[in-house]
Design a protein around this motif. Structure first.
Motif, mmCIF file in Angstrom:
data_model
loop_
_atom_site.group_PDB
_atom_site.id
_atom_site.type_symbol
_atom_site.label_atom_id
_atom_site.label_comp_id
_atom_site.label_asym_id
_atom_site.label_seq_id
_atom_site.Cartn_x
_atom_site.Cartn_y
_atom_site.Cartn_z
ATOM 1 N N VAL A 179 -77.675 61.939 35.036
ATOM 2 C CA VAL A 179 -77.664 60.744 35.886
ATOM 3 C C VAL A 179 -77.973 59.481 35.092
ATOM 4 N N THR A 180 -78.815 59.589 34.085
ATOM 5 C CA THR A 180 -79.187 58.411 33.285
ATOM 6 C C THR A 180 -78.223 58.151 32.143
ATOM 7 N N ASP A 181 -77.214 58.994 31.960
ATOM 8 C CA ASP A 181 -76.229 58.755 30.907
ATOM 9 C C ASP A 181 -75.423 57.496 31.229
ATOM 10 N N TYR A 182 -75.147 56.684 30.219
ATOM 11 C CA TYR A 182 -74.463 55.410 30.450
ATOM 12 C C TYR A 182 -73.027 55.589 30.929
ATOM 13 N N ARG A 183 -72.463 56.796 30.771
ATOM 14 C CA ARG A 183 -71.082 57.041 31.190
ATOM 15 C C ARG A 183 -70.987 57.601 32.602
ATOM 16 N N PHE A 184 -72.102 57.979 33.194
ATOM 17 C CA PHE A 184 -72.088 58.699 34.464
ATOM 18 C C PHE A 184 -71.445 57.866 35.576
ATOM 19 N N LEU A 185 -71.948 56.693 35.825
ATOM 20 C CA LEU A 185 -71.418 55.859 36.908
ATOM 21 C C LEU A 185 -69.999 55.397 36.622
ATOM 22 N N ASP A 186 -69.689 55.162 35.362
ATOM 23 C CA ASP A 186 -68.333 54.711 35.017
ATOM 24 C C ASP A 186 -67.295 55.781 35.342
ATOM 25 N N THR A 187 -67.627 57.046 35.112
ATOM 26 C CA THR A 187 -66.656 58.102 35.406
ATOM 27 C C THR A 187 -66.358 58.187 36.900
ATOM 28 N N PHE A 188 -67.388 58.028 37.732
ATOM 29 C CA PHE A 188 -67.157 58.062 39.175
ATOM 30 C C PHE A 188 -66.421 56.813 39.643
ATOM 31 N N ALA A 189 -66.700 55.676 39.019
ATOM 32 C CA ALA A 189 -65.945 54.461 39.353
ATOM 33 C C ALA A 189 -64.471 54.654 39.011
ATOM 34 N N ASN A 190 -64.205 55.296 37.883
ATOM 35 C CA ASN A 190 -62.814 55.534 37.483
ATOM 36 C C ASN A 190 -62.099 56.455 38.459
ATOM 37 N N ILE A 191 -62.769 57.553 38.843
ATOM 38 C CA ILE A 191 -62.116 58.511 39.733
ATOM 39 C C ILE A 191 -61.926 57.917 41.123
ATOM 40 N N PHE A 192 -62.866 57.081 41.574
ATOM 41 C CA PHE A 192 -62.698 56.431 42.870
ATOM 42 C C PHE A 192 -61.582 55.400 42.835
ATOM 43 N N SER A 193 -61.357 54.772 41.682
ATOM 44 C CA SER A 193 -60.251 53.821 41.569
ATOM 45 C C SER A 193 -58.907 54.511 41.731
ATOM 46 N N ALA B 168 -74.173 70.093 31.201
ATOM 47 C CA ALA B 168 -72.830 70.346 31.730
ATOM 48 C C ALA B 168 -72.899 71.092 33.059
ATOM 49 N N ALA B 169 -73.820 72.074 33.143
ATOM 50 C CA ALA B 169 -73.987 72.792 34.407
ATOM 51 C C ALA B 169 -74.506 71.870 35.504
ATOM 52 N N ALA B 170 -75.432 70.973 35.141
ATOM 53 C CA ALA B 170 -75.947 70.014 36.119
ATOM 54 C C ALA B 170 -74.835 69.087 36.607
ATOM 55 N N MET B 171 -73.946 68.676 35.699
ATOM 56 C CA MET B 171 -72.823 67.819 36.084
ATOM 57 C C MET B 171 -71.900 68.545 37.060
ATOM 58 N N SER B 172 -71.659 69.815 36.810
ATOM 59 C CA SER B 172 -70.796 70.579 37.714
ATOM 60 C C SER B 172 -71.445 70.738 39.085
ATOM 61 N N ILE B 173 -72.760 70.900 39.129
ATOM 62 C CA ILE B 173 -73.457 71.034 40.417
ATOM 63 C C ILE B 173 -73.407 69.715 41.188
ATOM 64 N N ILE B 174 -73.565 68.609 40.476
ATOM 65 C CA ILE B 174 -73.465 67.300 41.139
ATOM 66 C C ILE B 174 -72.084 67.114 41.752
ATOM 67 N N LEU B 175 -71.044 67.480 41.016
ATOM 68 C CA LEU B 175 -69.683 67.394 41.555
ATOM 69 C C LEU B 175 -69.518 68.326 42.754
ATOM 70 N N LEU B 176 -70.107 69.518 42.671
ATOM 71 C CA LEU B 176 -70.016 70.462 43.783
ATOM 72 C C LEU B 176 -70.670 69.894 45.040
ATOM 73 N N ILE B 177 -71.835 69.294 44.886
ATOM 74 C CA ILE B 177 -72.542 68.738 46.043
ATOM 75 C C ILE B 177 -71.744 67.588 46.663
ATOM 76 N N ILE B 178 -71.183 66.724 45.816
ATOM 77 C CA ILE B 178 -70.409 65.586 46.329
ATOM 78 C C ILE B 178 -69.169 66.068 47.076
ATOM 79 N N THR B 179 -68.418 66.976 46.472
ATOM 80 C CA THR B 179 -67.193 67.455 47.107
ATOM 81 C C THR B 179 -67.490 68.266 48.367
ATOM 82 N N LEU B 180 -68.575 69.049 48.355
ATOM 83 C CA LEU B 180 -68.938 69.791 49.556
ATOM 84 C C LEU B 180 -69.350 68.853 50.686
ATOM 85 N N GLY B 181 -70.098 67.804 50.348
ATOM 86 C CA GLY B 181 -70.508 66.848 51.371
ATOM 87 C C GLY B 181 -69.315 66.150 52.008
#
Length: 326
Positions: free
Chosen positions: A89-103, A296-309
């Motif tokens: 979550v604190t990685d500088y690329r984290f929010l940018d990747t979600f901004a890109n995918i939402f675009s 990497a596993a934590a990133m996959s879980i975050i994606l899983l939670i978002i997509t499940l929600g």
């Protein structure tokens, strides 16, 4: 040996003995039991696949995500709590990747759904040879999936060879690298690629839902004076809401898993694009560039939670798994 013949009176009728019938409740219970067993037998191959390819990997990801990554100074793995999630979550690329995918999603998903619903309604309103021909034509791009679809788009995006090279030259682009590295171009390119690849297949799926609408319902609406617009808006759309929800859910999940297209476009652009443009690419970088498998596993879980929600919201709003009312 003498045998005596017994003669019955003419008014006497011999009735065959009937077996006692089970009560209606017991028959219904037995029928439902057989149906349930048959359903479980049919579902068992999918349940095995779900267990092997879904449940076990998710459970393994949860186990890995709560561990500490091994280092040369500390190769031992121990319980790390939420350290991996904090790293992600604190990685500088984290929010940018979600901004890109939402675009991409904010443009692609509405166009995709409107195209699917509109063209499926047009096909359903055009029975006969014309409707069948259009179903086949719409499905052709879906057959060009994977590498074939990507090669086609590389050819279209190259101003030196593209049949629309005049369009690219008018915009000032002379190389494919210049086309791809432009900040506003990549979301539109990915939107076009995903739309071209999946539109035809989902038109057929939604058209199948339209074909399940009883003819008596449509005929009754026409007798009441409903025109084609009224049929589409007030009858057909409400009755295929679950099919539309299913298309939205699956395309949304696919959008969040976007990896192959931006990865290959980066190779075509001579690595001029960001290596971690999408969340899945960032997870890949954690695993194979930083060698931080817990992150990497934590990133996959975050994606899983978002997509499940988001998926649960779509399911409940569309009535995807609700009971049909007759």
């Amino acid at each position: 040996m003498n045998s005596k013949m017994i003669t019955l009176p003419k008014d006497t009728e011999v009735k065959p003995r009937r077996r006692p019938q089970a009560p209606a409740g017991r028959r219904s219970s037995s029928l439902h039991g057989r149906e349930a067993r048959g359903a479980w037998i049919l579902m068992s191959p999918y349940m095995v696949l779900l267990l092997v390819a879904g449940v076990i990997p998710i459970a393994y990801a949860f186990v890995i995500a709560f561990q500490t990554p091994p280092t040369p100074l500390n190769p031992e793995v121990s319980f790390g709590g939420l350290e991996s999630f904090t790293t992600v979550v604190t990685d500088y690329r984290f929010l940018d990747t979600f901004a890109n995918i939402f675009s991409v999603l904010v443009v692609w998903l509405p166009i995709m759904l409107v195209g699917i619903i509109g063209l499926a309604l047009l096909i359903h309103a055009s029975p006969g040879r014309f409707g069948s021909s259009m179903r086949f034509i719409y499905y052709i791009p879906g057959a060009l999936a994977g590498v074939a679809n990507f090669v086609l788009w590389v050819y279209l995006l190259n101003p030196a060879q593209s049949p629309i090279q005049g369009f690219w030259h008018a915009l000032g682009f002379t190389t494919i690298k210049a086309v791809l590295v432009s900040p506003s171009n990549l979301p539109m390119i990915l939107t076009a690629m995903l739309l071209f690849q999946g539109l035809g297949t989902w038109i057929l799926v939604v058209n199948g839902g339209l074909n399940n609408i009883p003819d008596e319902v449509l005929e009754a609406a026409e007798i009441d004076g409903a025109n084609a617009w009224h049929l589409a808006w007030h009858i057909k759309l409400p009755m295929i809401r679950a099919w539309i929800g299913y298309a939205a859910l699956m395309n949304l999940a696919y959008g969040f898993q976007l990896f192959l297209e931006p990865y290959l476009l980066d190779q075509v652009a001579s690595n001029a694009l960001p290596d971690q443009w999408t969340p899945t690419q960032l997870g890949y970088a954690f695993a194979f560039s930083n060698y931080n498998f817990p992150a990497a596993a934590a990133m996959s879980i975050i994606l899983l939670i978002i997509t499940l929600g988001i998926g649960l919201l779509v399911v409940f709003r569309s009535g995807l798994f609700g009971k049909e009312e007759h």
